[in-house]
Design a protein around this motif. Structure first.
Motif, PDB file in Angstrom:
ATOM      1  N   ALA A   1       0.836  -1.206   0.000  1.00 19.27           N
ATOM      2  CA  ALA A   1       0.000   0.000   0.000  1.00 19.27           C
ATOM      3  C   ALA A   1       0.870   1.256   0.000  1.00 19.27           C
ATOM      4  CB  ALA A   1      -0.929  -0.011   1.220  1.00 19.27           C
ATOM      5  N   ALA A   2       1.996   1.208   0.727  1.00 20.35           N
ATOM      6  CA  ALA A   2       2.918   2.350   0.737  1.00 20.35           C
ATOM      7  C   ALA A   2       3.488   2.584  -0.659  1.00 20.35           C
ATOM      8  CB  ALA A   2       4.045   2.099   1.733  1.00 20.35           C
ATOM      9  N   ALA A   3       3.839   1.493  -1.353  1.00 20.51           N
ATOM     10  CA  ALA A   3       4.360   1.629  -2.714  1.00 20.51           C
ATOM     11  C   ALA A   3       3.310   2.223  -3.639  1.00 20.51           C
ATOM     12  CB  ALA A   3       4.819   0.258  -3.224  1.00 20.51           C
ATOM     13  N   GLU A   4       2.060   1.809  -3.464  1.00 16.95           N
ATOM     14  CA  GLU A   4       0.982   2.365  -4.289  1.00 16.95           C
ATOM     15  C   GLU A   4       0.789   3.851  -4.017  1.00 16.95           C
ATOM     16  OE1 GLU A   4      -2.501   0.076  -3.594  1.00 16.95           O
ATOM     17  OE2 GLU A   4      -1.698  -1.767  -4.485  1.00 16.95           O
ATOM     18  N   ALA A   5       0.884   4.238  -2.740  1.00 18.67           N
ATOM     19  CA  ALA A   5       0.717   5.651  -2.384  1.00 18.67           C
ATOM     20  C   ALA A   5       1.811   6.505  -3.010  1.00 18.67           C
ATOM     21  CB  ALA A   5       0.718   5.815  -0.866  1.00 18.67           C
ATOM     22  N   LEU A   6       3.044   5.992  -3.013  1.00 21.50           N
ATOM     23  CA  LEU A   6       4.141   6.734  -3.633  1.00 21.50           C
ATOM     24  C   LEU A   6       3.978   6.800  -5.153  1.00 21.50           C
ATOM     25  CD1 LEU A   6       7.214   5.436  -1.609  1.00 21.50           C
ATOM     26  CD2 LEU A   6       6.313   7.769  -1.627  1.00 21.50           C
ATOM     27  N   THR A   7       3.582   5.686  -5.739  1.00 26.81           N
ATOM     28  CA  THR A   7       3.398   5.656  -7.193  1.00 26.81           C
ATOM     29  C   THR A   7       2.331   6.658  -7.619  1.00 26.81           C
ATOM     30  OG1 THR A   7       4.051   3.319  -7.256  1.00 26.81           O
ATOM     31  CG2 THR A   7       2.832   4.178  -9.154  1.00 26.81           C
ATOM     32  N   ALA A   8       1.265   6.784  -6.813  1.00 32.06           N
ATOM     33  CA  ALA A   8       0.200   7.748  -7.111  1.00 32.06           C
ATOM     34  C   ALA A   8       0.718   9.180  -7.079  1.00 32.06           C
ATOM     35  CB  ALA A   8      -0.950   7.569  -6.117  1.00 32.06           C
ATOM     36  N   ARG A   9       1.810   9.406  -6.322  1.00 31.61           N
ATOM     37  CA  ARG A   9       2.417  10.731  -6.258  1.00 31.61           C
ATOM     38  C   ARG A   9       3.473  10.921  -7.357  1.00 31.61           C
ATOM     39  NH1 ARG A   9       3.515  13.415  -0.858  1.00 31.61           N
ATOM     40  NH2 ARG A   9       1.563  13.239   0.297  1.00 31.61           N
ATOM     41  N   GLY A  10       3.636   9.933  -8.214  1.00 31.41           N
ATOM     42  CA  GLY A  10       4.662  10.005  -9.237  1.00 31.41           C
ATOM     43  C   GLY A  10       6.040   9.718  -8.701  1.00 31.41           C
ATOM     44  N   MET A  11       6.131   8.957  -7.591  1.00 36.35           N
ATOM     45  CA  MET A  11       7.399   8.668  -6.934  1.00 36.35           C
ATOM     46  C   MET A  11       7.519   7.160  -6.670  1.00 36.35           C
ATOM     47  SD  MET A  11       7.317  11.801  -4.161  1.00 36.35           S
ATOM     48  CE  MET A  11       8.918  11.389  -3.461  1.00 36.35           C
ATOM     49  N   ALA A  12       7.321   6.350  -7.688  1.00 32.67           N
ATOM     50  CA  ALA A  12       7.386   4.901  -7.510  1.00 32.67           C
ATOM     51  C   ALA A  12       8.711   4.513  -6.861  1.00 32.67           C
ATOM     52  CB  ALA A  12       7.232   4.202  -8.855  1.00 32.67           C
ATOM     53  N   PRO A  13       8.691   3.665  -5.821  1.00 28.54           N
ATOM     54  CA  PRO A  13       9.928   3.350  -5.087  1.00 28.54           C
ATOM     55  C   PRO A  13      10.892   2.506  -5.907  1.00 28.54           C
ATOM     56  CG  PRO A  13       8.126   1.962  -4.321  1.00 28.54           C
ATOM     57  CD  PRO A  13       7.511   2.990  -5.246  1.00 28.54           C
ATOM     58  N   ALA A  14      12.189   2.843  -5.802  1.00 22.93           N
ATOM     59  CA  ALA A  14      13.235   2.070  -6.472  1.00 22.93           C
ATOM     60  C   ALA A  14      13.982   1.175  -5.493  1.00 22.93           C
ATOM     61  CB  ALA A  14      14.222   3.019  -7.149  1.00 22.93           C
ATOM     62  N   MET A  15      13.826   1.430  -4.190  1.00 16.62           N
ATOM     63  CA  MET A  15      14.553   0.648  -3.190  1.00 16.62           C
ATOM     64  C   MET A  15      13.675   0.408  -1.974  1.00 16.62           C
ATOM     65  SD  MET A  15      18.365   1.229  -1.548  1.00 16.62           S
ATOM     66  CE  MET A  15      18.077   2.899  -0.968  1.00 16.62           C
ATOM     67  N   LEU A  16      13.807  -0.788  -1.377  1.00 23.96           N
ATOM     68  CA  LEU A  16      13.163  -1.129  -0.115  1.00 23.96           C
ATOM     69  C   LEU A  16      14.239  -1.413   0.918  1.00 23.96           C
ATOM     70  CD1 LEU A  16      10.374  -3.652  -1.269  1.00 23.96           C
ATOM     71  CD2 LEU A  16      10.175  -1.168  -0.968  1.00 23.96           C
ATOM     72  N   ILE A  17      14.060  -0.862   2.134  1.00 27.68           N
ATOM     73  CA  ILE A  17      14.974  -1.119   3.245  1.00 27.68           C
ATOM     74  C   ILE A  17      14.137  -1.626   4.410  1.00 27.68           C
ATOM     75  CG2 ILE A  17      16.711  -0.127   4.794  1.00 27.68           C
ATOM     76  CD1 ILE A  17      16.934   2.199   2.752  1.00 27.68           C
ATOM     77  N   GLY A  18      14.519  -2.758   4.986  1.00 25.82           N
ATOM     78  CA  GLY A  18      13.749  -3.316   6.084  1.00 25.82           C
ATOM     79  C   GLY A  18      14.628  -3.703   7.248  1.00 25.82           C
ATOM     80  N   HIS A  19      14.171  -3.354   8.458  1.00 24.65           N
ATOM     81  CA  HIS A  19      14.910  -3.636   9.684  1.00 24.65           C
ATOM     82  C   HIS A  19      14.189  -4.734  10.457  1.00 24.65           C
ATOM     83  CE1 HIS A  19      16.685  -1.816  13.675  1.00 24.65           C
ATOM     84  NE2 HIS A  19      17.144  -3.030  13.405  1.00 24.65           N
TER      85      HIS A  19
END
Length: 406
Positions: free
Chosen positions: A89-107
């Motif tokens: 859902a976070a990726a979709e929200a960014l894509t809707a802003r024209g900022m599709a994610p290129a990297m994921l970081i997880g802790h």
């Protein structure tokens, strides 16, 4: 670092609290940072990593998973699968802003979640895990005797990190059933695995299994004696440095044209430690350094002092100028090294007043079958390096105070 705070709907429709840390300069790519189990988007390690990435032009979205921090919903009703869905859902929200994610970081468990989600987000080309478990069910080891109560009552209170958290049966069953091996093998993304050998919460063997399950390109870097939460500032700083250096190789970053009047682009210095003096120094996309002061002067001694940067500029320019001249002449110069020191010394000005001036002492070593005439000529050429002339003749510094970010 400008920050945009907003919410987006999570897997169950609840508003998830997010902050998008934006670069002060050009925006070149976007990343999502998933926090550790029951933590939040604002833990120290997440802030540090986000700040460093923003410094190289990468916007970073941090958000609280459903039921945590400032996000809506009940945590006891969530599961590992719902965390993955929140990431999507976070990726979709960014894509809707024209900022599709290129990297994921997880802790930690967030690292397991990004491994599961990465293959489902086409725009992602790079994945980073920090202290992540290969088996998400590993997290149940922290529940102790509460596991029996969860199984019997469907939910129980567990103390994690010194605070109570209600864990539901669906969460336990979900993480126990999850197998990450196939997702890691098939995600087709560049992978960086960061893990501390002394991590007592998620053992180092988990990192080995993640690394072995992944296909190339993949990298494995130790965090030495860091704890699981990367709570010490120096450990968070190191993790941030490794991630940013690695990301520059695998993200599709493109340098914008330099602004008019600045042929070498902008060198940006941003405060990294408001309680001390440490500064992030960024030149372009991938060139990063740290400025600081010695401990005796209130700093943490994690980077060059400002005068050491000046000395480095003089030394580098001297060496380059000598090399260019010797190469053009075809002289047998094998190696150049330049030692530079800086001090304040007394000097008599024209009016007889005692003043303090800056003195840079430069000691040059030239190796190779050079005759004395050639060596003396190269010494003379050293004085013609552009930085030497700038320091010797002075420069004009113009200052403009920009309005505070909104």
């Amino acid at each position: 670092m400008p920050t945009d705070r907003f919410t987006f709907p999570g897997h169950a429709g609840h508003d998830l609290s997010a902050r998008l840390d934006m670069p002060e300069g050009p925006h070149l790519a976007t990343a999502i940072l998933a926090h550790c189990f029951t933590c939040g988007k604002d833990i120290a390690a997440a802030r540090r990593i986000a700040a460093r990435l923003a410094g190289m032009g990468i916007a970073v979205l941090r958000f609280d998973f459903t039921g945590l921090g400032h996000s809506g919903g009940e945590f006891e009703n969530t599961s590992f699968t719902s965390n993955v869905d929140d990431l999507l859902a976070a990726a979709e929200a960014l894509t809707a802003r024209g900022m599709a994610p290129a990297m994921l970081i997880g802790h930690s468990l967030g690292g397991a979640a990004v491994l599961k989600a990465a293959g489902q987000i086409d725009s992602v080309s790079a994945v980073v895990t920090i202290g992540a478990p290969f088996d998400p069910g590993h997290v149940t080891h922290n529940f102790g005797n509460a596991l029996d109560r969860i199984d019997t009552d469907g939910v129980a209170e567990v103390h994690l990190g010194g605070r109570p958290v209600r864990i539901g049966k669906a969460f336990v069953e979900d993480v126990r059933a999850e197998a990450l091996g196939p997702a890691i093998a098939n995600m087709k993304k560049a992978l960086l695995v960061l893990h501390a050998p002394r991590d007592s919460v998620v053992g180092i063997a988990n990192a080995t299994e993640i690394f072995l399950a992944a296909k190339h390109p993949k990298s494995f870097v130790t965090l030495d004696d860091a704890d699981h939460l990367i709570s010490r500032p120096e450990d968070a700083e190191y993790a941030a440095e490794v991630i940013t250096a690695w990301a520059g190789r695998y993200l599709p970053l493109r340098s914008p044209a330099p602004p008019i009047g600045a042929p070498e682009g902008v060198t940006r210095v941003s405060e990294a430690d408001p309680k001390g003096f440490r500064q992030d120094v960024q030149a372009g996309l991938i060139h990063h350094a740290v400025a600081d002061e010695p401990i005796a002067y209130g700093g943490t001694n994690q980077g060059f002092t400002p005068y050491q940067f000046l000395a480095a500029g003089l030394g580098a320019c001297t060496s380059m100028t000598i090399r260019m001249y010797a190469r053009r002449k075809g002289w047998p110069l094998d190696h150049v090294s330049v030692d530079v020191t800086h001090d304040k010394v007394h000097a008599q000005d024209a009016g007889g007043q005692d003043a303090r001036i800056d003195r840079f002492m430069r000691r040059i070593t030239l190796q190779g079958a050079l005759d004395e005439t050639q060596r003396e000529r190269l010494r003379e050429i050293a004085d013609k390096c552009p930085v030497h002339r700038t320091l010797e003749h002075g420069a004009t510094v113009e200052t403009e105070l920009l309005p505070a970010p909104a």
